[in-house]
Design an enzyme around this catalytic site. Structure first.
Site, PDB file in Angstrom:
ATOM      1  N   THR A 231      -5.038  10.275  -0.698  1.00 12.44           N
ATOM      2  CA  THR A 231      -6.394  10.154  -0.172  1.00 12.44           C
ATOM      3  C   THR A 231      -6.638  11.213   0.894  1.00 12.44           C
ATOM      4  OG1 THR A 231      -5.703   8.577   1.541  1.00 12.44           O
ATOM      5  CG2 THR A 231      -6.492   7.664  -0.558  1.00 12.44           C
TER       6      THR A 231
ATOM      7  N   HIS B 147       0.784  -1.226   0.000  1.00 11.52           N
ATOM      8  CA  HIS B 147       0.000   0.000   0.000  1.00 11.52           C
ATOM      9  C   HIS B 147       0.824   1.289   0.000  1.00 11.52           C
ATOM     10  CE1 HIS B 147      -3.665   2.125   0.056  1.00 11.52           C
ATOM     11  NE2 HIS B 147      -4.315   1.450   0.978  1.00 11.52           N
TER      12      HIS B 147
ATOM     13  N   SER C  82     -12.333   6.331   3.105  1.00  8.66           N
ATOM     14  CA  SER C  82     -11.290   6.804   2.205  1.00  8.66           C
ATOM     15  C   SER C  82     -11.897   7.536   1.018  1.00  8.66           C
ATOM     16  CB  SER C  82     -10.461   5.617   1.713  1.00  8.66           C
ATOM     17  OG  SER C  82      -9.453   6.036   0.820  1.00  8.66           O
TER      18      SER C  82
ATOM     19  N   TYR D 200     -13.565   5.955   9.589  1.00  4.92           N
ATOM     20  CA  TYR D 200     -12.685   6.396   8.492  1.00  4.92           C
ATOM     21  C   TYR D 200     -13.308   5.936   7.183  1.00  4.92           C
ATOM     22  CZ  TYR D 200      -8.351   6.622   5.646  1.00  4.92           C
ATOM     23  OH  TYR D 200      -7.400   6.891   4.690  1.00  4.92           O
TER      24      TYR D 200
END
Length: 652
Positions: free
Chosen positions: A494, A368, A483, A481
């Protein structure tokens, strides 16, 4: 509305006068009206804007409101005000100065990458997401060998298009019908990269940042003490294949970039499938599941033991093709396979791994730090479309098996210390993966089309359902959260949409605590308020006007200079809002079956969801199966309640 100016809870029916007249119209990914305005005033992809500090503090306090009690909120408000008028003002001014000097990139790109690379936690389960392909529409093409060959060929075709600068840019279309226009696509593909933006501009189609694609191929994350590094060698021409923990490589491109004949590639894969029948005694892939400092130390031992060339061939390979030796049993098993597998047949440090099981189930697991879902999803869409519409090989026609000399099986010199490290890594990984629970969820009563008919946001409705379910489970609103891509800006990554709001809290309380006191019409109005505010938050985030990345960058700046940590960041409320119980992300695509990622915190949920035209579903991960089962029941109950309200039925 300037929603942040009046977010304190107020009695039902009380009205406040908005201070500004911002229409909260938006698309989940990029808001039409504001993006068009932004892009029409610049003939290039703009830098990610740095929000005003006062605005970020206002947004931060609005997000804190549903999470804190009155006394906690007052304390946090005091600290935020002191930060805004004191050290925060200085940090903000310094950040702007740095941003002006680094006009080639965004203010958050370096710090955000550093955040990933500096983490010492294992990347599997904690960071690496997965996305699965839908099955090939022609079932006979889902044979492991056939599908592996076709997906690999299509992936290399994508690579060649990217490197030849003929890959169409990622585009946001003001008029989506343009995306279906063959004439426009042909016109755009003929333009050089340097001017393709202008061609798209005149068609009201705005290219997005594609800088992440540079790390998609021939790249790996390399473990180092304290902070990892990204490695790339775009001159390498070989493919890495893993089978039962063994490593194989063969050149899939010739010196001028031409791909091998598809049946030659298939022949190489046949050789590998026939060779790797038993699991390696000490599968080195387990080492990539370790703590990063531990893995860095063992990697040094590998290099010192004379394995430099083999390690280099792993790191520099175009990508990793994992051929698993088992069939998928169900959706949960598929998620486990793609998220972490059994450890021995993965190299989680590669930029991405293409995983294919015996029954032809296929997916991507990607590291990631280098990029986000936008780049990987584009890659998946292109590869799936090409492999199904233009398959390179067909079933029942098998390539002649070539001499195995065309395929190199990597050999490693392992001393006792390295063997011991592999054994320990395997034990730790097996213990952790057995804690992970993954369960799919489908809701068939309505989908995107129905919600749009209700004049609401489908994404907002699913997010609200999660909020109501969490309130049922925890008895309070919890940090959340969601994104949101900022790829509309140069080197955008992001931003966070804070889906837990005073509106969702008020709505959850109405559905759970006071449900009999409200009529269906009153509940509908509460849902509408949540939808409007959520769309407003989406708009802000997509335009780089959230608060999370800004406050993160200010903190990073203070840390990098060795300054004392501002009291604002030491506030327990700041720690809590970043302890995200619900971590959510959507992956809507015609090529994707499901996707997912691990929870951000030990007692949280990782929610990857899809909203289809006539139904919606999600894939949820958790380390506590009992909690996950309850959350799924509560989520279904919340959506059923919404449906009753939309139908005009009062709740019992």
């Amino acid at each position: 509305k300037d929603y942040h100016s009046h977010l304190s809870p107020h009695p039902r029916g009380e009205k406040k006068t908005p201070q500004k007249n911002f229409s909260p119209l938006s698309h989940h990914f990029l808001p039409t009206l504001f993006l068009v305005f932004l892009m029409k005033h610049c003939f290039h992809i703009s830098l990610l804007p740095i929000p005003e500090l006062e605005d970020s503090i206002k947004r931060y306090m609005a997000a804190q409101k549903p999470l804190l009690g009155d006394s906690e909120y007052r304390n946090t408000e005091k600290l935020a005000k002191a930060f805004k008028n004191g050290i925060g003002k200085e940090l903000h001014r310094n950040l702007i100065e740095l941003d002006k000097k680094n006009f080639h990139t965004s203010y958050v790109t370096g710090p955000w990458l550093d955040r990933y690379l500096s983490s010492r936690d294992p990347i599997v389960l904690n960071f690496n997401p997965f996305i699965t392909f839908k099955r090939d529409p022609q079932e006979s093409y889902n044979d492991q060998l056939v599908r592996a060959t076709n997906l690999t060929v299509s992936a290399i075709k994508f690579l060649n298009s990217l490197r030849s600068s003929i890959l169409e840019p990622d585009i946001y279309y003001v008029n989506p019908q343009w995306s279906k226009s063959k004439a426009f696509k042909r016109f755009l593909s003929l333009l050089p990269t340097s001017v393709s933006w202008y061609g798209a501009y005149f068609a009201q189609a705005y290219p997005l940042d594609m800088s992440q694609y540079g790390h998609l191929f021939n790249s790996s994350r390399v473990p180092k003490q304290g902070k990892d590094e990204l490695f790339s060698d775009h001159g390498a021409r070989h493919l890495l294949v893993m089978r039962n923990g063994h490593f194989y490589v063969f050149d899939i491109l010739d010196p001028i970039g031409n791909i091998l004949h598809p049946y030659e590639i298939q022949a190489h894969l046949i050789n590998i499938l026939q060779d790797g029948e038993t699991v390696a005694e000490y599968p080195l892939g387990y080492l990539t599941t370790e703590n990063r400092n531990t893995w860095a130390a063992v990697r040094e031992q590998l290099l010192q033991a004379g394995n430099e060339e083999s390690v280099y061939k792993i790191d520099s390979a175009i990508f990793c093709l994992c051929l698993d030796s088992f069939r998928i049993e169900n959706s949960s098993h598929l998620s486990h396979c793609m998220l972490h597998g059994y450890g021995y047949n993965r190299w989680f440090d590669k930029s991405f791994s293409l995983i294919i099981t015996v029954d032809g189930s296929a997916g991507i697991n990607f590291e990631h730090s280098w990029g986000d879902g936008v780049a990987v999803l584009r890659f998946i869409n292109e590869v799936y479309a090409d492999s199904t519409k233009h398959p390179a090989v067909v079933p029942k026609r098998t390539a002649a098996v070539l001499c195995s000399a065309n395929v190199e099986k990597l050999q490693f010199h392992l001393n006792e210390s390295i063997r011991s490290a592999v054994t320990v890594a395997r034990q730790k990984f097996d213990k952790q993966r057995h804690k992970m629970t993954v369960k799919p969820f489908e809701f068939r009563k309505f989908g995107k089309q129905y919600v749009i008919q209700q004049r609401m946001s489908p994404d907002a409705i699913f997010q609200l359902a999660c909020q109501v379910a969490a309130y049922r489970q925890f008895g309070k609103t919890v940090p959340t959260y969601e994104s949101c891509s900022t790829a509309g800006f140069k080197h955008g990554r992001t931003e966070t949409i804070r889906s837990a709001t005073v509106y969702t809290k008020r709505c959850a309380q109405a559905f759970i605590i006071d449900r009999k006191k409200y009529s269906a019409q009153e509940l509908r109005k509460l849902i509408e308020s949540c939808s409007k505010y959520h769309k407003f938050l989406q708009m802000e985030a997509a335009l780089g006007q959230g608060f999370d990345r800004h406050l993160f960058a200010l903190r990073y700046l203070a840390e990098s200079r060795g300054d004392p940590m501002p009291e604002f960041y030491q506030d327990p409320a700041y720690q809590y809002i970043n302890y995200n119980i619900l971590s959510t992300s959507t992956l809507n695509s015609p090529s994707v079956f499901l996707g997912g990622f691990g929870p951000l915190v030990p007692d949280g949920f990782g929610i990857g969801y899809n909203i289809y035209d006539y139904w919606l579903g999600c894939n949820i991960t958790s380390y506590v199966e009992r909690d996950l089962d309850k959350f799924l029941l509560d989520l279904e109950g919340s959506l059923n309640d919404f449906f009753d309200v939309f139908q005009g039925r009062s709740l019992k």
